[in-house]
Design an enzyme around this catalytic site. Structure first.
Site, PDB file in Angstrom:
ATOM      1  N   HIS A 144       0.792  -1.242   0.000  1.00  0.00           N
ATOM      2  CA  HIS A 144       0.000   0.000   0.000  1.00  0.00           C
ATOM      3  C   HIS A 144       0.821   1.288   0.000  1.00  0.00           C
ATOM      4  O   HIS A 144       0.797   2.074   0.926  1.00  0.00           O
ATOM      5  CB  HIS A 144      -0.959  -0.008   1.198  1.00  0.00           C
ATOM      6  CG  HIS A 144      -1.957  -1.114   1.177  1.00  0.00           C
ATOM      7  ND1 HIS A 144      -2.908  -1.275   2.156  1.00  0.00           N
ATOM      8  CD2 HIS A 144      -2.157  -2.125   0.287  1.00  0.00           C
ATOM      9  CE1 HIS A 144      -3.650  -2.338   1.882  1.00  0.00           C
ATOM     10  NE2 HIS A 144      -3.202  -2.865   0.758  1.00  0.00           N
ATOM     11  N   GLU A 237     -13.831   1.779  -4.172  1.00  0.00           N
ATOM     12  CA  GLU A 237     -14.732   2.922  -4.172  1.00  0.00           C
ATOM     13  C   GLU A 237     -14.179   4.120  -4.915  1.00  0.00           C
ATOM     14  O   GLU A 237     -12.964   4.258  -5.108  1.00  0.00           O
ATOM     15  CB  GLU A 237     -15.076   3.321  -2.734  1.00  0.00           C
ATOM     16  CG  GLU A 237     -13.905   3.722  -1.867  1.00  0.00           C
ATOM     17  CD  GLU A 237     -14.321   3.962  -0.423  1.00  0.00           C
ATOM     18  OE1 GLU A 237     -15.062   3.120   0.137  1.00  0.00           O
ATOM     19  OE2 GLU A 237     -13.920   5.002   0.140  1.00  0.00           O
ATOM     20  N   TYR A 247     -12.836  10.079   5.047  1.00  0.00           N
ATOM     21  CA  TYR A 247     -13.518   9.134   4.166  1.00  0.00           C
ATOM     22  C   TYR A 247     -13.659   7.734   4.764  1.00  0.00           C
ATOM     23  O   TYR A 247     -14.033   6.809   4.059  1.00  0.00           O
ATOM     24  CB  TYR A 247     -12.847   9.148   2.789  1.00  0.00           C
ATOM     25  CG  TYR A 247     -13.172  10.448   2.094  1.00  0.00           C
ATOM     26  CD1 TYR A 247     -14.268  10.559   1.263  1.00  0.00           C
ATOM     27  CD2 TYR A 247     -12.439  11.602   2.372  1.00  0.00           C
ATOM     28  CE1 TYR A 247     -14.621  11.785   0.698  1.00  0.00           C
ATOM     29  CE2 TYR A 247     -12.780  12.825   1.803  1.00  0.00           C
ATOM     30  CZ  TYR A 247     -13.873  12.898   0.975  1.00  0.00           C
ATOM     31  OH  TYR A 247     -14.239  14.106   0.427  1.00  0.00           O
TER      32      TYR A 247
END
Length: 364
Positions: A144, A237, A247
């Site tokens: 990530h 998303e 978020y």
């Protein structure tokens, strides 16, 4: 469905791709790339392409691939490596090129961004300097890193980051993990950033509560920043980003944890910003772009997504800020990025050991 139909005048094979709205010609512009990741067009029509292994190459309009440019930074690969590439809005005068990458550090690795000047021979980046370093160093050696770059019309630079597989840091304003970063091109922080004057918060943060952002695009009409990120197991998303908003990750998600544990769904937390579109099962999309060109008129005004695990180009129709329709166009390969070229063609990068640059136009 792809079907081989002809060989172009350039000698490159062409395929016909039948889609809902129009038939598309798919041409391989260049091949032999090592997991290409980012793509930017030079003013003369040549392409700058980053490879995950740490190389930056120039590709001619005829598909000739250069040797790796000198002067690029050392990279930590895993899910990192050399990531996105973008040109300064004033490139014609200053020749500045921006990169994001997984930066090796003494105690680990993290996402970084830097810039250097493309020399006149286009063989090197000169005087490369780091303008952003994600803090703190990620505890995961592998996961990530994000990361995309996009310039706004007023010359500010957005950088997306991943949570580095430490999801709690996405909610921590003292850390750059799981955030969208907004800086000036020289790395300084704009005074009007939402956390610029908050004690204990990193001033470069624009939004937070993200997982792993590999899609960023500016809406051509509204100027709003649209963002795409991977969910855990499902829950990919798209968000429309507002400064200072949270978020939700990992407090809420439309997916579930990778170990099967459930996550509260976004409606349970109306105080957190929710996605405008989400997918379960995952479509695993990376790059995204709004198509505004004339080469494929039937796609004008659509949002295009580059599908990795889905091995597809995903075409979304929009009604304002709402997704009104979706078409998944099978490509048979992992698609890392999608870009509209200066000729209005759509360009795709395939995420393979022998990756390709594909050029898509309408069948004539």
């Amino acid at each position: 469905m792809l079907a081989l139909i002809s060989v172009a005048a350039t000698g490159k094979p062409q395929q016909c791709l039948k889609t809902e709205k129009t038939d598309i010609i798919v041409e391989t512009l260049a091949g032999g790339l090592d997991h290409p990741w980012g793509l930017a067009f030079l003013p003369d029509g040549r392409l700058l392409v980053s490879e995950r292994a740490g190389h930056l190459r120039v590709v001619s309009a005829e598909g000739e691939v250069s040797r790796p440019l000198d002067g690029t930074p050392s990279v930590h690969i895993a899910e990192g490596g050399l990531l996105d590439v973008a040109l300064d809005p004033g490139f014609a005068e200053n020749r500045l090129v921006y990169l994001t990458y997984g930066e090796p550090r003494e105690d680990g690795a993290a996402t970084a961004a830097g810039r250097g000047r493309l020399n006149p021979a286009s063989t090197a980046l000169e005087n490369f300097q780091v303008i952003f370093r994600q803090q703190p160093v990620g505890t995961s050696d592998y996961h990530h890193f994000g990361s995309r770059l996009v310039f706004t019309s007023d010359g500010k630079l957005f950088i997306s980051t991943g949570d580095r597989f430490n999801s709690d840091l996405s909610q921590d304003l003292s850390a750059d993990m799981g955030k969208i970063i907004r800086i000036n091109p020289d790395g300084l922080v704009p005074f009007d950033n939402p956390f610029a004057n908050r004690q204990g918060a990193r001033p470069e943060i624009w939004s937070y509560g993200h997982r792993n952002i590999q899609g960023l695009a500016i809406h051509p009409d509204t100027g709003a920043l649209w963002e795409g990120e991977f969910g855990p197991t499902g829950g990919d998303e798209i968000n429309i980003i507002e400064p200072g908003h949270n978020y939700g990750w990992p407090l809420v998600s439309w997916g579930e944890h990778v170990d099967g544990r459930s996550i509260p769904k976004p409606p349970t937390r109306p105080d957190l910003a929710d996605a405008i579109q989400h997918w379960t099962p995952s479509i695993s999309f990376s790059g995204m772009t709004f198509y505004t060109g004339k080469a494929i008129p039937a796609w004008r005004g659509n949002l295009l997504l580059a599908g990795l695990a889905s091995q597809a180009l995903i075409r979304l129709t929009l009604n304002g800020s709402r997704v009104s329709g979706e078409e998944r166009i099978p490509m048979g390969e992992r698609i890392r990025h999608v870009v509209q070229g200066p000729d209005d063609s759509v360009y795709l990068l395939t995420d393979e050991d022998h990756g390709r640059i594909l050029r898509l136009t309408s069948e004539r």
